[in-house]
Design a protein around this motif. Structure first.
Motif, PDB file in Angstrom:
ATOM      1  N   ALA A   1      50.377  24.231 -79.198  1.00 35.73           N
ATOM      2  CA  ALA A   1      49.827  24.353 -77.844  1.00 35.73           C
ATOM      3  C   ALA A   1      50.913  24.311 -76.781  1.00 35.73           C
ATOM      4  O   ALA A   1      50.850  25.059 -75.791  1.00 35.73           O
ATOM      5  CB  ALA A   1      48.801  23.252 -77.600  1.00 35.73           C
ATOM      6  N   ASP A   2      51.934  23.458 -76.959  1.00 35.56           N
ATOM      7  CA  ASP A   2      52.967  23.362 -75.921  1.00 35.56           C
ATOM      8  C   ASP A   2      53.849  24.600 -75.903  1.00 35.56           C
ATOM      9  O   ASP A   2      54.304  25.038 -74.832  1.00 35.56           O
ATOM     10  CB  ASP A   2      53.807  22.089 -76.104  1.00 35.56           C
ATOM     11  N   VAL A   3      54.075  25.205 -77.068  1.00 32.49           N
ATOM     12  CA  VAL A   3      54.867  26.436 -77.135  1.00 32.49           C
ATOM     13  C   VAL A   3      54.115  27.579 -76.460  1.00 32.49           C
ATOM     14  O   VAL A   3      54.683  28.335 -75.660  1.00 32.49           O
ATOM     15  CB  VAL A   3      55.203  26.788 -78.599  1.00 32.49           C
ATOM     16  N   LEU A   4      52.829  27.712 -76.764  1.00 34.39           N
ATOM     17  CA  LEU A   4      52.028  28.780 -76.169  1.00 34.39           C
ATOM     18  C   LEU A   4      51.893  28.584 -74.661  1.00 34.39           C
ATOM     19  O   LEU A   4      51.967  29.557 -73.891  1.00 34.39           O
ATOM     20  CB  LEU A   4      50.653  28.836 -76.832  1.00 34.39           C
ATOM     21  N   ALA A   5      51.736  27.343 -74.221  1.00 29.76           N
ATOM     22  CA  ALA A   5      51.621  27.073 -72.782  1.00 29.76           C
ATOM     23  C   ALA A   5      52.902  27.456 -72.055  1.00 29.76           C
ATOM     24  O   ALA A   5      52.857  28.028 -70.956  1.00 29.76           O
ATOM     25  CB  ALA A   5      51.297  25.598 -72.556  1.00 29.76           C
ATOM     26  N   SER A   6      54.048  27.159 -72.655  1.00 30.54           N
ATOM     27  CA  SER A   6      55.324  27.525 -72.049  1.00 30.54           C
ATOM     28  C   SER A   6      55.473  29.041 -71.957  1.00 30.54           C
ATOM     29  O   SER A   6      55.930  29.572 -70.943  1.00 30.54           O
ATOM     30  CB  SER A   6      56.477  26.923 -72.860  1.00 30.54           C
ATOM     31  N   PHE A   7      55.074  29.729 -73.012  1.00 25.49           N
ATOM     32  CA  PHE A   7      55.135  31.190 -73.025  1.00 25.49           C
ATOM     33  C   PHE A   7      54.248  31.774 -71.931  1.00 25.49           C
ATOM     34  O   PHE A   7      54.665  32.677 -71.189  1.00 25.49           O
ATOM     35  CB  PHE A   7      54.716  31.701 -74.400  1.00 25.49           C
ATOM     36  N   ARG A   8      53.046  31.264 -71.807  1.00 24.10           N
ATOM     37  CA  ARG A   8      52.105  31.799 -70.824  1.00 24.10           C
ATOM     38  C   ARG A   8      52.519  31.475 -69.388  1.00 24.10           C
ATOM     39  O   ARG A   8      52.249  32.252 -68.465  1.00 24.10           O
ATOM     40  CB  ARG A   8      50.700  31.263 -71.112  1.00 24.10           C
ATOM     41  N   ALA A   9      53.206  30.359 -69.204  1.00 25.65           N
ATOM     42  CA  ALA A   9      53.672  29.998 -67.867  1.00 25.65           C
ATOM     43  C   ALA A   9      54.817  30.886 -67.409  1.00 25.65           C
ATOM     44  O   ALA A   9      55.061  31.017 -66.204  1.00 25.65           O
ATOM     45  CB  ALA A   9      54.098  28.529 -67.847  1.00 25.65           C
ATOM     46  N   GLY A  10      55.515  31.493 -68.368  1.00 25.75           N
ATOM     47  CA  GLY A  10      56.621  32.388 -68.047  1.00 25.75           C
ATOM     48  C   GLY A  10      57.952  31.746 -68.316  1.00 25.75           C
ATOM     49  O   GLY A  10      58.249  30.659 -67.805  1.00 25.75           O
ATOM     50  N   ALA A  11      58.766  32.395 -69.140  1.00 28.71           N
ATOM     51  CA  ALA A  11      60.046  31.845 -69.555  1.00 28.71           C
ATOM     52  C   ALA A  11      61.100  32.932 -69.605  1.00 28.71           C
ATOM     53  O   ALA A  11      60.795  34.126 -69.608  1.00 28.71           O
ATOM     54  CB  ALA A  11      59.914  31.182 -70.934  1.00 28.71           C
ATOM     55  N   VAL A  12      62.344  32.497 -69.638  1.00 28.77           N
ATOM     56  CA  VAL A  12      63.462  33.377 -69.959  1.00 28.77           C
ATOM     57  C   VAL A  12      63.579  33.419 -71.481  1.00 28.77           C
ATOM     58  O   VAL A  12      63.802  32.394 -72.128  1.00 28.77           O
ATOM     59  CB  VAL A  12      64.773  32.840 -69.341  1.00 28.77           C
TER      60      VAL A  12
ATOM     61  N   GLY B   1      57.166  36.221 -67.254  1.00 27.99           N
ATOM     62  CA  GLY B   1      58.574  35.957 -67.547  1.00 27.99           C
ATOM     63  C   GLY B   1      59.239  37.225 -68.036  1.00 27.99           C
ATOM     64  O   GLY B   1      58.699  38.325 -67.881  1.00 27.99           O
ATOM     65  N   GLY B   2      60.409  37.049 -68.634  1.00 25.60           N
ATOM     66  CA  GLY B   2      61.153  38.211 -69.117  1.00 25.60           C
ATOM     67  C   GLY B   2      61.649  38.012 -70.532  1.00 25.60           C
ATOM     68  O   GLY B   2      62.126  36.933 -70.903  1.00 25.60           O
ATOM     69  N   LEU B   3      61.519  39.060 -71.319  1.00 27.52           N
ATOM     70  CA  LEU B   3      62.083  39.121 -72.672  1.00 27.52           C
ATOM     71  C   LEU B   3      63.043  40.309 -72.630  1.00 27.52           C
ATOM     72  O   LEU B   3      62.617  41.457 -72.717  1.00 27.52           O
ATOM     73  CB  LEU B   3      60.980  39.313 -73.706  1.00 27.52           C
ATOM     74  N   LEU B   4      64.330  39.995 -72.464  1.00 28.38           N
ATOM     75  CA  LEU B   4      65.253  41.027 -72.019  1.00 28.38           C
ATOM     76  C   LEU B   4      66.581  41.008 -72.765  1.00 28.38           C
ATOM     77  O   LEU B   4      67.169  39.939 -72.987  1.00 28.38           O
ATOM     78  CB  LEU B   4      65.550  40.824 -70.526  1.00 28.38           C
ATOM     79  N   GLY B   5      67.072  42.213 -73.081  1.00 30.66           N
ATOM     80  CA  GLY B   5      68.434  42.335 -73.567  1.00 30.66           C
ATOM     81  C   GLY B   5      69.433  41.946 -72.497  1.00 30.66           C
ATOM     82  O   GLY B   5      70.476  41.358 -72.786  1.00 30.66           O
TER      83      GLY B   5
ATOM     84  N   ASP C   1      42.266  40.690 -81.230  1.00 31.86           N
ATOM     85  CA  ASP C   1      42.105  39.243 -81.101  1.00 31.86           C
ATOM     86  C   ASP C   1      43.416  38.464 -81.106  1.00 31.86           C
ATOM     87  O   ASP C   1      43.551  37.471 -80.400  1.00 31.86           O
ATOM     88  CB  ASP C   1      41.224  38.712 -82.234  1.00 31.86           C
ATOM     89  N   ASN C   2      44.392  38.865 -81.906  1.00 36.56           N
ATOM     90  CA  ASN C   2      45.585  38.052 -82.110  1.00 36.56           C
ATOM     91  C   ASN C   2      46.788  38.531 -81.295  1.00 36.56           C
ATOM     92  O   ASN C   2      47.923  38.195 -81.595  1.00 36.56           O
ATOM     93  CB  ASN C   2      45.955  38.011 -83.598  1.00 36.56           C
ATOM     94  N   VAL C   3      46.515  39.332 -80.260  1.00 34.55           N
ATOM     95  CA  VAL C   3      47.581  39.739 -79.337  1.00 34.55           C
ATOM     96  C   VAL C   3      47.733  38.662 -78.270  1.00 34.55           C
ATOM     97  O   VAL C   3      46.756  38.255 -77.632  1.00 34.55           O
ATOM     98  CB  VAL C   3      47.252  41.094 -78.689  1.00 34.55           C
ATOM     99  N   ILE C   4      48.984  38.194 -78.076  1.00 33.21           N
ATOM    100  CA  ILE C   4      49.220  37.147 -77.081  1.00 33.21           C
ATOM    101  C   ILE C   4      50.034  37.645 -75.892  1.00 33.21           C
ATOM    102  O   ILE C   4      50.100  36.967 -74.867  1.00 33.21           O
ATOM    103  CB  ILE C   4      49.924  35.930 -77.704  1.00 33.21           C
ATOM    104  N   GLY C   5      50.673  38.801 -76.031  1.00 37.97           N
ATOM    105  CA  GLY C   5      51.501  39.274 -74.929  1.00 37.97           C
ATOM    106  C   GLY C   5      51.983  40.694 -75.134  1.00 37.97           C
ATOM    107  O   GLY C   5      51.768  41.296 -76.195  1.00 37.97           O
ATOM    108  N   ILE C   6      52.646  41.218 -74.125  1.00 37.24           N
ATOM    109  CA  ILE C   6      53.249  42.551 -74.183  1.00 37.24           C
ATOM    110  C   ILE C   6      54.588  42.498 -73.459  1.00 37.24           C
ATOM    111  O   ILE C   6      54.665  41.995 -72.321  1.00 37.24           O
ATOM    112  CB  ILE C   6      52.357  43.626 -73.527  1.00 37.24           C
ATOM    113  N   LYS C   7      55.623  42.996 -74.116  1.00 36.96           N
ATOM    114  CA  LYS C   7      56.904  43.231 -73.453  1.00 36.96           C
ATOM    115  C   LYS C   7      56.871  44.654 -72.912  1.00 36.96           C
ATOM    116  O   LYS C   7      56.788  45.621 -73.677  1.00 36.96           O
ATOM    117  CB  LYS C   7      58.073  43.055 -74.416  1.00 36.96           C
ATOM    118  N   VAL C   8      56.967  44.777 -71.606  1.00 40.34           N
ATOM    119  CA  VAL C   8      56.835  46.068 -70.940  1.00 40.34           C
ATOM    120  C   VAL C   8      58.234  46.567 -70.587  1.00 40.34           C
ATOM    121  O   VAL C   8      58.864  46.077 -69.663  1.00 40.34           O
ATOM    122  CB  VAL C   8      55.964  45.947 -69.673  1.00 40.34           C
ATOM    123  N   ALA C   9      58.721  47.538 -71.372  1.00 41.25           N
ATOM    124  CA  ALA C   9      60.116  47.959 -71.216  1.00 41.25           C
ATOM    125  C   ALA C   9      60.311  49.464 -71.272  1.00 41.25           C
ATOM    126  O   ALA C   9      61.241  49.950 -71.917  1.00 41.25           O
ATOM    127  CB  ALA C   9      60.975  47.285 -72.291  1.00 41.25           C
TER     128      ALA C   9
END
Length: 349
Positions: A8-19, A231-235, A171-179
């Motif tokens: 739960a804490d990992v998912l919450a951090s991801f949803r809040a937005g991270a580098v 947040g961003g998932l970035l090279g 159902d099991n999609v949690i996010g999208i990296k838009v690049a």
């Protein structure tokens, strides 16, 4: 389903937005895995304040699969993260290829303790939306899934609003990296997610290295209500990562205000200018991996800028371009932070 729930804490951090940096591959001069420096990269990102690591993705070099390094590199990052940090860190593995390969890679990632997989659809060029969705649904039965709209210059395929609507509804999609490095295509993702009814569950991360700051600051208007990149998932964030964390904090603060500060608006073009040098935009991204390696080499994190392909190197003039942005934007590098911690990152077991 075989997958386990994300803590739960990992998912919450991801949803809040991270580098979340896309992790490069550390090689020695013989182009063999340099585990010591691979671990040092992970420690750098964690100490810089990153909220996760993305491994086995484009910046790691897709070719790790052909030389037997996919599992060793994933394992090194996971073990380092577990031994270095007690913060919640989202571990994301890239998965590529047709369905059997992608499922196999997802199973490896799950066994190594990864939380989600980032799925590249480049190998399915020419497939119908029905085929693409079935491919994604099959992988999602193994691991929580993050979509990936990869820019066409490095192998991505065109994906429609309708595809993203159906993808987000899985159902099991949690996010999208838009690049896609394309504003129209970015809007396709945003409106697809909005019309899916899943915008509270599917978290958007920018991968648009050419538009980072504004993606993270300005919301999108949709019929379902405003949608914001979290947040961003970035090279790009594989380098100067400590500054990236500060930038994301500033963007989050601006979201809560009625007006975006002018200096933050100006920062968007400055970051994009740096990205143009690192990613070798002048040569159609030919030196994108080597450019990131060069910055890390200058800082001492990497011994050299070697890539798996001996022909993959800096383009003519790219080193000069990197010199230019170092001089023009000295406040954006984190060389001091790296210098103060490098021996510790390299010296720990």
């Amino acid at each position: 389903m075989h997958w386990t729930e994300i803590p739960a804490d990992v998912l919450a951090s991801f949803r809040a937005g991270a580098v979340i940096p896309a992790q490069p591959l550390a090689l020695d001069r013989h182009r063999q895995l340099d585990r010591r420096r691979q671990r040092a990269l992970s420690r750098y990102y964690i100490d810089a304040g990153a909220g996760g690591l993305a491994v086995g993705v484009h910046t790691t070099q897709f070719g790790i699969r052909e030389v037997g390094l996919f599992e060793p590199v994933l394992e090194t990052a996971a073990e380092t993260a577990a031994g270095w940090s007690d913060r919640p860190l989202m571990l994301i593995s890239g998965v590529v290829g047709r369905t059997a390969q992608a499922v196999g890679e997802a199973q490896i990632a799950r066994g190594l303790g990864y939380h989600a997989v980032l799925v590249s659809l480049a190998a399915l060029r020419g497939a119908s939306d029905d085929e693409l969705i079935e491919h994604c649904a099959t992988i999602a039965r193994e691991m929580p899934l993050i979509g990936f709209y990869l820019q066409s210059a490095v192998g991505g395929i065109r994906l429609t609003t309708s595809f993203w609507q159906r993808f987000a509804a899985l159902d099991n999609v949690i996010g999208i990296k838009v690049a896609p490095f394309n504003r129209y295509a970015t809007l396709d993702v945003v409106h697809g997610v909005a019309s899916s009814g899943a915008r509270e569950r599917v978290t958007l991360y920018t991968g648009n290295d050419d538009h980072i700051v504004l993606d993270l600051t300005v919301p999108f208007r949709t019929e379902a209500g405003p949608i914001q990149f979290a947040g961003g998932l970035l090279g790009h964030w594989s380098v100067w990562t400590r500054t990236a964390v500060t930038i994301l904090e500033r963007c989050k603060a601006a979201r809560a205000t009625a007006a975006v500060p002018a200096d933050l608006l100006a920062l968007d073009s400055a970051v994009t200018d740096c990205n143009a040098a690192f990613f070798d935009v002048a040569n159609d991204f030919s030196g994108v991996i080597a450019g990131c390696h060069e910055v890390l080499r200058r800082q001492g994190l990497l011994e050299g800028r070697w890539c798996l392909d001996p022909d993959e190197e800096l383009s003519p003039g790219q080193s000069t371009a990197i010199d230019r942005v170092y001089l023009l934007y000295p406040e954006l590098n984190d060389d001091g932070f790296v210098a103060a911690n490098l021996d510790r990152w390299l010296g720990a077991n």
